[in-house]
Design an enzyme around this catalytic site. Structure first.
Site, PDB file in Angstrom:
ATOM      1  N   ARG A 260      -3.569  -4.737   8.813  1.00 41.02           N
ATOM      2  CA  ARG A 260      -4.530  -3.758   9.355  1.00 41.02           C
ATOM      3  C   ARG A 260      -5.757  -4.461   9.936  1.00 41.02           C
ATOM      4  O   ARG A 260      -6.328  -4.012  10.930  1.00 41.02           O
ATOM      5  CB  ARG A 260      -4.921  -2.718   8.308  1.00 41.02           C
TER       6      ARG A 260
ATOM      7  N   ASP B 162      -6.692   1.355   8.806  1.00 38.78           N
ATOM      8  CA  ASP B 162      -5.361   1.924   9.024  1.00 38.78           C
ATOM      9  C   ASP B 162      -5.471   3.433   9.161  1.00 38.78           C
ATOM     10  O   ASP B 162      -6.577   3.998   9.217  1.00 38.78           O
ATOM     11  CB  ASP B 162      -4.389   1.526   7.909  1.00 38.78           C
TER      12      ASP B 162
ATOM     13  N   TYR C 208       6.700  -7.960   9.245  1.00 39.70           N
ATOM     14  CA  TYR C 208       6.398  -6.535   9.346  1.00 39.70           C
ATOM     15  C   TYR C 208       6.662  -6.033  10.759  1.00 39.70           C
ATOM     16  O   TYR C 208       6.637  -6.803  11.729  1.00 39.70           O
ATOM     17  CB  TYR C 208       4.912  -6.274   9.053  1.00 39.70           C
TER      18      TYR C 208
ATOM     19  N   ASP D 109       0.819  -1.205   0.000  1.00 41.77           N
ATOM     20  CA  ASP D 109       0.000   0.000   0.000  1.00 41.77           C
ATOM     21  C   ASP D 109       0.861   1.266   0.000  1.00 41.77           C
ATOM     22  O   ASP D 109       1.972   1.267   0.546  1.00 41.77           O
ATOM     23  CB  ASP D 109      -0.921   0.020   1.220  1.00 41.77           C
TER      24      ASP D 109
END
Length: 297
Positions: A180, A81, A67, A39
């Site tokens: 998210r 998010d 992550y 993203d």
């Protein structure tokens, strides 16, 4: 011809397609493909396949990811998010949660869990991407999926400020995981609302931030080929099977084998002298046989 995998540290504000477009111009080649979208608000590792290596992009896409994410409890957004509009808030009292409570919530979400893709995502339902429905203000039923959270650990102290609680987590997960969505699930485990307020991808397909180059570095490099990693590195998460000279010719010709001649587990990389020759898999229609899925020259 350029051939290999280029690990890029994607900056925030760019889409994965922006990176591909930029590299096509810098490298003067059209054969450039990313290995799964990252993203625009997310930075970090984005492996890019160049030249013939684009044939292995799906395998890197299906590999594990790692992550580091910031979780914010006390507000829920439309996108799950920090880019979305706040739709629900709950005031988080200072010291409302202990570190042990948060860690227990993370433990409960480790392993195989069910996720429902967010409305603002590229998952297709009835031929349309979910974000297309979301932009029209529609909320539709989405198919849930089982994802694998290999590791989920808190990496910071709990910080209370202005009715919100934030903390950092490290996530190692399998393909198809929405971090998210995981943030909202963490909030649900703690009986409140929340969202993912920051995300950086640390690893993808076995490539880490230490392996990455910035687009600026690529632009300043005259010969990029030495920066590219061989396809063998992009395939290292698949099982490998070494063959001798006698089998090499048959493999490079893409011939079928009995599974007692070439014992393949799911999808297996066939190696000869440290070079990937082909990817073989059990034959879908002929039990007891294996066939070539891809053959590399």
């Amino acid at each position: 011809m350029l051939n290999g995998v280029l690990a890029i540290n994607k900056p925030r504000g760019m889409t994965s397609h922006d990176v591909v477009f930029k590299l096509r111009k810098l490298l003067k080649t059209k054969k450039v493909g990313h290995t799964g979208t990252l993203d625009p608000a997310v930075d970090g590792v984005l492996p890019i396949c160049i030249g013939p290596a684009t044939r292995i992009s799906d395998y890197i896409m299906d590999s594990g990811k790692r992550y580091t994410a910031e979780i914010t409890l006390g507000s829920q957004t439309t996108t799950e998010d920090q880019t979305g509009e706040v739709v629900t808030t709950e005031f988080i009292q200072p010291d409302c949660y202990t570190e042990a409570q948060v860690d227990n919530a993370l433990t409960r979400l480790t392993g195989h869990i069910e996720q429902t893709p967010p409305m603002f995502s590229a998952v297709k339902v009835n031929g349309r991407k979910l974000y297309e429905y979301a932009r029209e203000g529609k909320v539709i039923e989405r198919p849930s999926r089982i994802v694998h959270i290999k590791e989920l650990t808190r990496t910071s102290r709990l910080t209370y400020k202005d009715g919100r609680l934030t903390f950092m987590v490290d996530v190692a997960c399998g393909k198809g995981t929405y971090i998210r969505t995981l943030a909202t699930q963490i909030a649900e485990q703690l009986n409140t609302v929340g969202h993912m307020s920051r995300l950086t991808r640390l690893e993808s397909g076995g490539f880490t931030l230490n392996d990455c180059y910035t687009l600026e570095q690529i632009a300043d490099t005259v010969d990029v080929q030495p920066l590219l990693r061989p396809i063998e590195e992009g395939l290292k998460e698949l099982p490998h099977l070494a063959v001798d000279e006698a089998l090499k010719t048959r493999v490079t010709n893409g011939q079928k084998f009995r599974d007692d001649e070439l014992p393949v587990i799911e999808q297996t990389v066939i190696i000869y002298e440290n070079k990937a020759l082909a990817i073989y898999a059990p034959h879908p229609e002929k039990p007891g046989q294996v066939k070539a899925v891809k053959v590399f020259n």
